[in-house]
Enzyme design. Sequence first.
Site, PDB file in Angstrom:
ATOM      1  N   SER A  95       0.962  -0.823   0.199  1.00 60.54           N
ATOM      2  CA  SER A  95      -0.037   0.088   0.139  1.00 60.54           C
ATOM      3  C   SER A  95       0.746   1.202   0.151  1.00 60.54           C
ATOM      4  O   SER A  95       0.194   2.751  -0.503  1.00 60.54           O
ATOM      5  CB  SER A  95      -1.122  -0.015   1.170  1.00 60.54           C
ATOM      6  OG  SER A  95       0.061   0.575   2.100  1.00 60.54           O
ATOM      7  N   CYS A  96       2.223   1.161   0.364  1.00 61.34           N
ATOM      8  CA  CYS A  96       3.553   2.196   0.339  1.00 61.34           C
ATOM      9  C   CYS A  96       3.147   3.155  -0.697  1.00 61.34           C
ATOM     10  O   CYS A  96       3.777   4.275  -1.155  1.00 61.34           O
ATOM     11  CB  CYS A  96       4.335   1.848   0.506  1.00 61.34           C
ATOM     12  SG  CYS A  96       4.554   0.935   2.302  1.00 61.34           S
ATOM     13  N   HIS A  98       8.274  -4.575  11.841  1.00 59.87           N
ATOM     14  CA  HIS A  98       7.038  -3.540  12.254  1.00 59.87           C
ATOM     15  C   HIS A  98       6.051  -3.100  12.975  1.00 59.87           C
ATOM     16  O   HIS A  98       6.489  -3.654  14.196  1.00 59.87           O
ATOM     17  CB  HIS A  98       6.437  -3.809  10.730  1.00 59.87           C
ATOM     18  CG  HIS A  98       6.843  -4.335   9.326  1.00 59.87           C
ATOM     19  ND1 HIS A  98       5.961  -4.133   7.930  1.00 59.87           N
ATOM     20  CD2 HIS A  98       8.341  -3.595   9.045  1.00 59.87           C
ATOM     21  CE1 HIS A  98       7.034  -4.469   7.262  1.00 59.87           C
ATOM     22  NE2 HIS A  98       8.123  -3.484   7.632  1.00 59.87           N
ATOM     23  N   LYS A 104       8.005  -1.028  -5.327  1.00 58.89           N
ATOM     24  CA  LYS A 104       6.855  -1.283  -5.647  1.00 58.89           C
ATOM     25  C   LYS A 104       6.065  -1.109  -7.376  1.00 58.89           C
ATOM     26  O   LYS A 104       5.389  -1.607  -8.108  1.00 58.89           O
ATOM     27  CB  LYS A 104       6.085  -1.346  -4.846  1.00 58.89           C
ATOM     28  CG  LYS A 104       6.649  -2.080  -3.470  1.00 58.89           C
ATOM     29  CD  LYS A 104       6.743  -4.266  -3.644  1.00 58.89           C
ATOM     30  CE  LYS A 104       7.266  -4.420  -2.757  1.00 58.89           C
ATOM     31  NZ  LYS A 104       7.766  -5.561  -2.528  1.00 58.89           N
TER      32      LYS A 104
HETATM   33  N1  LIG Z   1       5.052  -7.375   5.547  1.00 60.27           N
HETATM   34  C1  LIG Z   1       4.092  -6.627   5.689  1.00 60.27           C
HETATM   35  O1  LIG Z   1       3.617  -5.319   6.644  1.00 60.27           O
HETATM   36  C2  LIG Z   1       4.113  -6.162   4.152  1.00 60.27           C
HETATM   37  C3  LIG Z   1       2.805  -5.587   3.281  1.00 60.27           C
HETATM   38  C4  LIG Z   1       2.499  -5.413   1.960  1.00 60.27           C
HETATM   39  C5  LIG Z   1       3.186  -5.841   1.067  1.00 60.27           C
HETATM   40  N2  LIG Z   1       4.131  -6.613   1.627  1.00 60.27           N
HETATM   41  C6  LIG Z   1       4.915  -7.597   0.605  1.00 60.27           C
HETATM   42  O2  LIG Z   1       4.692  -8.472   0.738  1.00 60.27           O
HETATM   43  C7  LIG Z   1       6.296  -9.449   0.148  1.00 60.27           C
HETATM   44  C8  LIG Z   1       6.673  -9.889   1.489  1.00 60.27           C
HETATM   45  O3  LIG Z   1       7.269  -9.130   2.617  1.00 60.27           O
HETATM   46  P1  LIG Z   1       7.254  -9.699   3.658  1.00 60.27           P
HETATM   47  O4  LIG Z   1       6.742  -8.704   5.294  1.00 60.27           O
HETATM   48  O5  LIG Z   1       6.983 -11.208   4.359  1.00 60.27           O
HETATM   49  O6  LIG Z   1       9.134 -10.091   4.589  1.00 60.27           O
HETATM   50  P2  LIG Z   1       9.737 -10.616   5.076  1.00 60.27           P
HETATM   51  O7  LIG Z   1       8.939 -11.738   6.061  1.00 60.27           O
HETATM   52  O8  LIG Z   1      11.406  -9.985   5.102  1.00 60.27           O
HETATM   53  O9  LIG Z   1      11.183 -12.170   4.153  1.00 60.27           O
HETATM   54  C9  LIG Z   1      10.715 -11.579   3.261  1.00 60.27           C
HETATM   55  C10 LIG Z   1      11.731 -12.705   2.367  1.00 60.27           C
HETATM   56  O10 LIG Z   1      12.441 -12.533   0.875  1.00 60.27           O
HETATM   57  C11 LIG Z   1      13.804 -12.926   0.720  1.00 60.27           C
HETATM   58  N3  LIG Z   1      14.960 -12.347  -0.257  1.00 60.27           N
HETATM   59  C12 LIG Z   1      14.845 -11.216   0.638  1.00 60.27           C
HETATM   60  N4  LIG Z   1      15.896 -10.952  -0.183  1.00 60.27           N
HETATM   61  C13 LIG Z   1      16.463 -11.390  -1.434  1.00 60.27           C
HETATM   62  C14 LIG Z   1      17.145 -12.017  -2.102  1.00 60.27           C
HETATM   63  N5  LIG Z   1      18.187 -10.513  -2.495  1.00 60.27           N
HETATM   64  N6  LIG Z   1      17.139 -13.008  -2.952  1.00 60.27           N
HETATM   65  C15 LIG Z   1      16.042 -14.624  -2.532  1.00 60.27           C
HETATM   66  N7  LIG Z   1      15.390 -13.890  -1.549  1.00 60.27           N
HETATM   67  C16 LIG Z   1      15.412 -12.587  -0.940  1.00 60.27           C
HETATM   68  C17 LIG Z   1      13.778 -13.551   2.006  1.00 60.27           C
HETATM   69  O11 LIG Z   1      14.586 -14.734   1.884  1.00 60.27           O
HETATM   70  P3  LIG Z   1      15.403 -15.750   2.753  1.00 60.27           P
HETATM   71  O12 LIG Z   1      14.312 -15.769   4.221  1.00 60.27           O
HETATM   72  O13 LIG Z   1      15.539 -16.370   2.690  1.00 60.27           O
HETATM   73  O14 LIG Z   1      16.381 -14.370   3.584  1.00 60.27           O
HETATM   74  C18 LIG Z   1      12.395 -13.602   2.528  1.00 60.27           C
HETATM   75  O15 LIG Z   1      12.175 -14.557   2.741  1.00 60.27           O
HETATM   76  C19 LIG Z   1       7.658  -8.132   0.314  1.00 60.27           C
HETATM   77  O16 LIG Z   1       7.056  -8.034  -1.658  1.00 60.27           O
HETATM   78  C20 LIG Z   1       6.168  -6.392   0.675  1.00 60.27           C
HETATM   79  O17 LIG Z   1       6.575  -6.124  -0.331  1.00 60.27           O
HETATM   80  C21 LIG Z   1       4.458  -6.635   3.377  1.00 60.27           C
END
Ligand SMILES: NC(=O)c1ccc[n+]([C@@H]2O[C@H](COP(=O)([O-])OP(=O)(O)OC[C@H]3O[C@@H](n4cnc5c(N)ncnc54)[C@H](OP(=O)(O)O)[C@@H]3O)[C@@H](O)[C@H]2O)c1
Length: 313
Positions: A110-111, A181, A142
């Site tokens: 949503s950013c 967060h 994004k």
């Molecule tokens: N959290 C929120 O509030 C939120 C809200 C809206 C949208 N989203 C979206 O949801 C998605 C995931 O967010 P999340 O909260 O699940 O984040 P997260 O818990 O930090 O997980 C991110 C994942 O991305 C992988 N990753 C990061 N850099 C990488 C790289 N260079 N190569 C391969 N894998 C990589 C990590 O893998 P490893 O664990 O193996 O390092 C991890 O599994 C993002 O696109 C984010 O924008 C999240």
Amino acid sequence: MINKDSKIYIAGHNGMAGSAIYRKLKEKGYSNFLTRTSKELDLTIQADVNYFFDNERPEIVILAAAKVGGIMANIQSPATFLYDNLMIQSNVINSAYKYGVKKLVFLGSSCIYPRDCPQPMKEEYLLDGKVEPTNEGYAIAKIAGMKLCQMYNKQYGTDYISIMPCNLYGIGDNFDPVRSHVVAATIRKFHEAKIHNAPIVTVWGTGTARRELLFADDMADACVYLMENYSGNDFFNVGTGSDVSITELSLIVKEVVGYEGELFYDFSKPDGMPQKLMDCSRLTEKGWTYKTELREGLKKTYQWYLDNYEKFN
Ligand SMILES: NC(=O)c1ccc[n+]([C@@H]2O[C@H](COP(=O)([O-])OP(=O)(O)OC[C@H]3O[C@@H](n4cnc5c(N)ncnc54)[C@H](OP(=O)(O)O)[C@@H]3O)[C@@H](O)[C@H]2O)c1
């Protein structure tokens, strides 16, 4: 086109969003998964991503890998948030096209919406103004990821769709004091105050900023729902359609955790965007709505934190 044996690559399967999607897909009977940690496959390296797709030939891709962080991390490392996310998504989307992926779901955020966006934010408000400066790099990446999906569809006839979840929380959240967060950070603060008998808990900013919060497993449900039921060039807000102030959130967490002290506001800390509430009618018109109310989701998240306490301490 999609069946329960389709080979599905979940990029970011260990993250909060990716692991929730992984659980949901398994629950729905999907059985053929491809996963790699960032150590096994760094998605910022184009040649490695191409090699992986060429060898493994996934049919479906869920792109939930991203460089993600809280407000301070975004302020301190804007270039990393822009560069890493541009690289990850461009490499995955282009390899998906080169190696014949049938369907791809990109997770945005949503950013993407302007800081001064009318609330609730509709998909059509995208690019009507400047994004919030504290997470500009992340937001620009994004927007580019979603546009890339749309433009590959237009130019190459691919079937890549994008979802824009609101703030997520839940199982697998990051409770690290620096990287967390708002929800995880709030739960941690109240829990620590409780076990140390601290008389006050400090709330960042004025407490008036409003956030829409969605349990990650509900986001996963929406993601799989759209993967199965939508093809086209629209992108979708994914949320609950309602928001809470940081003070309201803090008071619910206080109760869930069982903390009995007081709140103290640190006005020197940034609030971020004053409000971030999405209009989710495009998605509800497609037949999906969230299931988990905030208090129930917070209880599950707190329990998960307690069960995984060692990991973050
Ligand atoms: N959290 C929120 O509030 C939120 C809200 C809206 C949208 N989203 C979206 O949801 C998605 C995931 O967010 P999340 O909260 O699940 O984040 P997260 O818990 O930090 O997980 C991110 C994942 O991305 C992988 N990753 C990061 N850099 C990488 C790289 N260079 N190569 C391969 N894998 C990589 C990590 O893998 P490893 O664990 O193996 O390092 C991890 O599994 C993002 O696109 C984010 O924008 C999240």
